[in-house]
Design a protein around this motif. Structure first.
Motif, PDB file in Angstrom:
ATOM      1  N   TYR A   1       0.845  -1.194   0.000  1.00  0.00           N
ATOM      2  CA  TYR A   1       0.000   0.000   0.000  1.00  0.00           C
ATOM      3  C   TYR A   1       0.882   1.247   0.000  1.00  0.00           C
ATOM      4  O   TYR A   1       1.980   1.249   0.563  1.00  0.00           O
ATOM      5  CB  TYR A   1      -0.907   0.014   1.226  1.00  0.00           C
ATOM      6  CG  TYR A   1      -2.009  -1.015   1.168  1.00  0.00           C
ATOM      7  CD1 TYR A   1      -3.235  -0.708   0.598  1.00  0.00           C
ATOM      8  CD2 TYR A   1      -1.813  -2.307   1.673  1.00  0.00           C
ATOM      9  CE1 TYR A   1      -4.249  -1.653   0.534  1.00  0.00           C
ATOM     10  CE2 TYR A   1      -2.815  -3.259   1.614  1.00  0.00           C
ATOM     11  CZ  TYR A   1      -4.036  -2.930   1.044  1.00  0.00           C
ATOM     12  OH  TYR A   1      -5.031  -3.872   0.970  1.00  0.00           O
TER      13      TYR A   1
ATOM     14  N   SER B   1      -0.167   6.735  -3.229  1.00  0.00           N
ATOM     15  CA  SER B   1      -0.690   6.748  -4.597  1.00  0.00           C
ATOM     16  C   SER B   1      -0.203   5.509  -5.332  1.00  0.00           C
ATOM     17  O   SER B   1       0.775   4.861  -4.927  1.00  0.00           O
ATOM     18  CB  SER B   1      -0.213   8.005  -5.339  1.00  0.00           C
ATOM     19  OG  SER B   1      -0.592   9.177  -4.652  1.00  0.00           O
TER      20      SER B   1
ATOM     21  N   THR C   1      -1.055  -0.490  -4.229  1.00  0.00           N
ATOM     22  CA  THR C   1      -2.461  -0.119  -4.090  1.00  0.00           C
ATOM     23  C   THR C   1      -2.553   1.213  -3.364  1.00  0.00           C
ATOM     24  O   THR C   1      -1.962   1.386  -2.292  1.00  0.00           O
ATOM     25  CB  THR C   1      -3.235  -1.189  -3.292  1.00  0.00           C
ATOM     26  OG1 THR C   1      -3.142  -2.439  -3.983  1.00  0.00           O
ATOM     27  CG2 THR C   1      -4.696  -0.797  -3.130  1.00  0.00           C
ATOM     28  N   GLU C   2      -3.283   2.164  -3.939  1.00  0.00           N
ATOM     29  CA  GLU C   2      -3.448   3.453  -3.279  1.00  0.00           C
ATOM     30  C   GLU C   2      -4.283   3.294  -2.019  1.00  0.00           C
ATOM     31  O   GLU C   2      -5.343   2.667  -2.028  1.00  0.00           O
ATOM     32  CB  GLU C   2      -4.107   4.463  -4.221  1.00  0.00           C
ATOM     33  CG  GLU C   2      -4.280   5.828  -3.580  1.00  0.00           C
ATOM     34  CD  GLU C   2      -4.728   6.899  -4.548  1.00  0.00           C
ATOM     35  OE1 GLU C   2      -5.651   7.660  -4.190  1.00  0.00           O
ATOM     36  OE2 GLU C   2      -4.155   6.974  -5.660  1.00  0.00           O
TER      37      GLU C   2
ATOM     38  N   ASN D   1      -6.929   4.076   0.635  1.00  0.00           N
ATOM     39  CA  ASN D   1      -8.114   4.910   0.834  1.00  0.00           C
ATOM     40  C   ASN D   1      -8.050   5.493   2.242  1.00  0.00           C
ATOM     41  O   ASN D   1      -7.155   5.163   3.032  1.00  0.00           O
ATOM     42  CB  ASN D   1      -9.404   4.126   0.589  1.00  0.00           C
ATOM     43  CG  ASN D   1      -9.531   2.894   1.487  1.00  0.00           C
ATOM     44  OD1 ASN D   1      -8.983   2.859   2.592  1.00  0.00           O
ATOM     45  ND2 ASN D   1     -10.261   1.885   1.029  1.00  0.00           N
ATOM     46  N   GLU D   2      -9.000   6.366   2.576  1.00  0.00           N
ATOM     47  CA  GLU D   2      -8.924   7.035   3.872  1.00  0.00           C
ATOM     48  C   GLU D   2      -9.070   6.054   5.034  1.00  0.00           C
ATOM     49  O   GLU D   2      -8.494   6.255   6.108  1.00  0.00           O
ATOM     50  CB  GLU D   2      -9.958   8.163   3.959  1.00  0.00           C
ATOM     51  CG  GLU D   2      -9.595   9.354   3.085  1.00  0.00           C
ATOM     52  CD  GLU D   2     -10.030  10.686   3.680  1.00  0.00           C
ATOM     53  OE1 GLU D   2     -10.275  10.759   4.899  1.00  0.00           O
ATOM     54  OE2 GLU D   2     -10.120  11.655   2.916  1.00  0.00           O
ATOM     55  N   GLU D   3      -9.803   4.984   4.813  1.00  0.00           N
ATOM     56  CA  GLU D   3      -9.927   3.954   5.855  1.00  0.00           C
ATOM     57  C   GLU D   3      -8.571   3.311   6.129  1.00  0.00           C
ATOM     58  O   GLU D   3      -8.188   3.091   7.288  1.00  0.00           O
ATOM     59  CB  GLU D   3     -10.942   2.897   5.426  1.00  0.00           C
ATOM     60  CG  GLU D   3     -11.158   1.813   6.459  1.00  0.00           C
ATOM     61  CD  GLU D   3     -12.163   0.757   6.009  1.00  0.00           C
ATOM     62  OE1 GLU D   3     -12.400  -0.199   6.774  1.00  0.00           O
ATOM     63  OE2 GLU D   3     -12.703   0.883   4.887  1.00  0.00           O
ATOM     64  N   LYS D   4      -7.821   3.021   5.056  1.00  0.00           N
ATOM     65  CA  LYS D   4      -6.495   2.418   5.217  1.00  0.00           C
ATOM     66  C   LYS D   4      -5.529   3.420   5.840  1.00  0.00           C
ATOM     67  O   LYS D   4      -4.669   3.042   6.658  1.00  0.00           O
ATOM     68  CB  LYS D   4      -5.967   1.950   3.860  1.00  0.00           C
ATOM     69  CG  LYS D   4      -4.668   1.158   3.937  1.00  0.00           C
ATOM     70  CD  LYS D   4      -4.873  -0.190   4.607  1.00  0.00           C
ATOM     71  CE  LYS D   4      -3.608  -1.036   4.570  1.00  0.00           C
ATOM     72  NZ  LYS D   4      -3.788  -2.344   5.261  1.00  0.00           N
TER      73      LYS D   4
ATOM     74  N   ARG E   1      -2.077  12.426  -4.626  1.00  0.00           N
ATOM     75  CA  ARG E   1      -3.441  12.465  -4.118  1.00  0.00           C
ATOM     76  C   ARG E   1      -4.053  13.861  -4.282  1.00  0.00           C
ATOM     77  O   ARG E   1      -3.337  14.876  -4.303  1.00  0.00           O
ATOM     78  CB  ARG E   1      -3.463  12.085  -2.630  1.00  0.00           C
ATOM     79  CG  ARG E   1      -2.931  10.694  -2.326  1.00  0.00           C
ATOM     80  CD  ARG E   1      -2.865  10.460  -0.827  1.00  0.00           C
ATOM     81  NE  ARG E   1      -4.195  10.244  -0.262  1.00  0.00           N
ATOM     82  CZ  ARG E   1      -4.715   9.044  -0.006  1.00  0.00           C
ATOM     83  NH1 ARG E   1      -4.017   7.948  -0.280  1.00  0.00           N
ATOM     84  NH2 ARG E   1      -5.900   8.934   0.525  1.00  0.00           N
TER      85      ARG E   1
ATOM     86  N   ASP F   1      -6.892  14.476  -2.209  1.00  0.00           N
ATOM     87  CA  ASP F   1      -7.655  14.682  -0.974  1.00  0.00           C
ATOM     88  C   ASP F   1      -6.793  15.449   0.023  1.00  0.00           C
ATOM     89  O   ASP F   1      -5.767  16.022  -0.337  1.00  0.00           O
ATOM     90  CB  ASP F   1      -8.161  13.343  -0.414  1.00  0.00           C
ATOM     91  CG  ASP F   1      -7.025  12.413   0.021  1.00  0.00           C
ATOM     92  OD1 ASP F   1      -5.826  12.814  -0.092  1.00  0.00           O
ATOM     93  OD2 ASP F   1      -7.306  11.291   0.478  1.00  0.00           O
TER      94      ASP F   1
END
Length: 338
Positions: free
Chosen positions: A116, A119, A131-132, A134-137, A181, A183
């Motif tokens: 992970y 990006s 793997t990019e 996500n906010e949960e990760k 990113r 975000d």
């Protein structure tokens, strides 16, 4: 007074001299379980016996999928605490301060699990695309740093260092070369700092001792962070209560590096003076006179020694002799050190 062997107090911890063992991956776990082995006990205790003031244990992974290799030390499980506690006890027995570097490899992870990263940008053409996150990760990983800090505290470590250098996860978040990113964890340098900001806050919520951060203050790429960016990051860390920045360079992208004695010291000096924060200098510092010059000229506050300590666990004694200074020998060795 020889500055290399002056004590220094940071928060509630007094370090007996300014020699710091650099965190160096040993890749010596035996069962891929992240647990301390007899090798680690011998390796670190021998440097404490050799009178290194601050022993920084190698990059220790906060998650199983964030290891640099399957043979990394780990701190993602309570089962790893016992071995780490034995290790800190051995270090403390010789009057040295015990520190641990908490890390996550991000896109440079080498495990049987997916890698992970901030990006989906590979380290090189030969590497898999990660793997990019996500906010949960992202939240899950920050929580892993927090849990690891609590385990470090339970294991008896005096100091925690966050690994934000050498192209690993936090370095990836900080750099526009690895972080594309859009975000709140990307874009501007303020956004790229956000992951580290939240990680620092999370660790401070469970650990009251000195907190260091290691950074790579040169990315060796024209589109990477500039020194102005690193000074901004350093000032933000100081505002958050970080006590020292451990200044290294490189590792984010494949690039030629002109290596020579003390080649990274100017980066530590610039950040120390611009951000008014303690720094440690590293990078082919091999002699006592070289170390003393750095300290006396206020270019850094600690001398981080790596390969020279791999070559000689008693490097502090050699450095002291070179400087005409006598350090007290461990009692069983007094006859040999006289």
């Amino acid at each position: 007074m020889v500055m290399l062997f002056e004590s220094s107090t940071i928060k509630n911890i007094t370090i007996k001299n300014r020699v710091m063992m650099a965190p160096m991956c040993m890749f010596s776990v035996e069962k891929e379980d992240g647990i301390v082995t007899p090798f680690h006990l011998t390796h670190y205790e021998s440097r404490a016996l050799g009178q290194v003031g601050l022993i920084m244990v190698e990059a220790t992974s906060v998650t199983a999928d964030g290891r640099i290799s399957p043979l990394d030390l780990g701190i993602w499980s309570d089962e790893q605490i016992e071995g780490l506690h034995t290790l800190t006890s051995r270090i403390h027995a010789h009057g040295s301060t015990a520190a641990i570097q908490l890390g996550h490899a991000g896109r440079k992870a080498k495990t049987n699990q997916p890698a992970y990263a901030p990006s989906a940008v590979a380290f090189s053409e030969d590497e898999a695309i990660p793997t990019e996150m996500n906010e949960e990760k992202v939240t899950e990983t920050i929580d892993a740093f927090k849990a690891a800090a609590l385990r470090a505290k339970e294991s008896g470590f005096d100091i925690i260092e966050i690994h934000g250098a050498h192209g690993y996860l936090i370095n990836q978040f900080l750099s526009p070369l690895a972080n594309t990113r859009t975000d709140r964890y990307g874009g501007t340098r303020e956004g790229r700092y956000q992951f580290l900001r939240e990680t620092i806050t999370a660790i401070q919520s469970v650990f009251e001792g000195p907190l260091f951060v290691r950074i790579s203050a040169e990315e060796y790429h024209k589109d990477g962070n500039t020194m102005d960016d690193f000074i901004y990051f350093a000032k933000e860390m100081k505002k958050q209560g970080v006590d020292l920045i451990d200044v290294s360079t490189g590792g984010l992208v494949q690039a030629p590096i002109d290596v020579f004695p003390g080649y990274q010291v100017p980066h530590a000096e610039t950040i120390k003076k611009a951000a008014q924060i303690k720094t440690s200098a590293v990078g082919l510092i091999t002699s006592g006179r070289q170390a003393e010059e750095i300290l006396k000229n206020q270019r850094a506050d600690f001398i981080c020694v790596g390969r020279a300590l791999l070559n000689d666990p008693y490097w502090p004694k050699r450095a002291a002799e070179e400087l005409g200074y006598v350090i007290e020998a461990p009692k069983p060795y007094a006859r040999g050190w006289a």
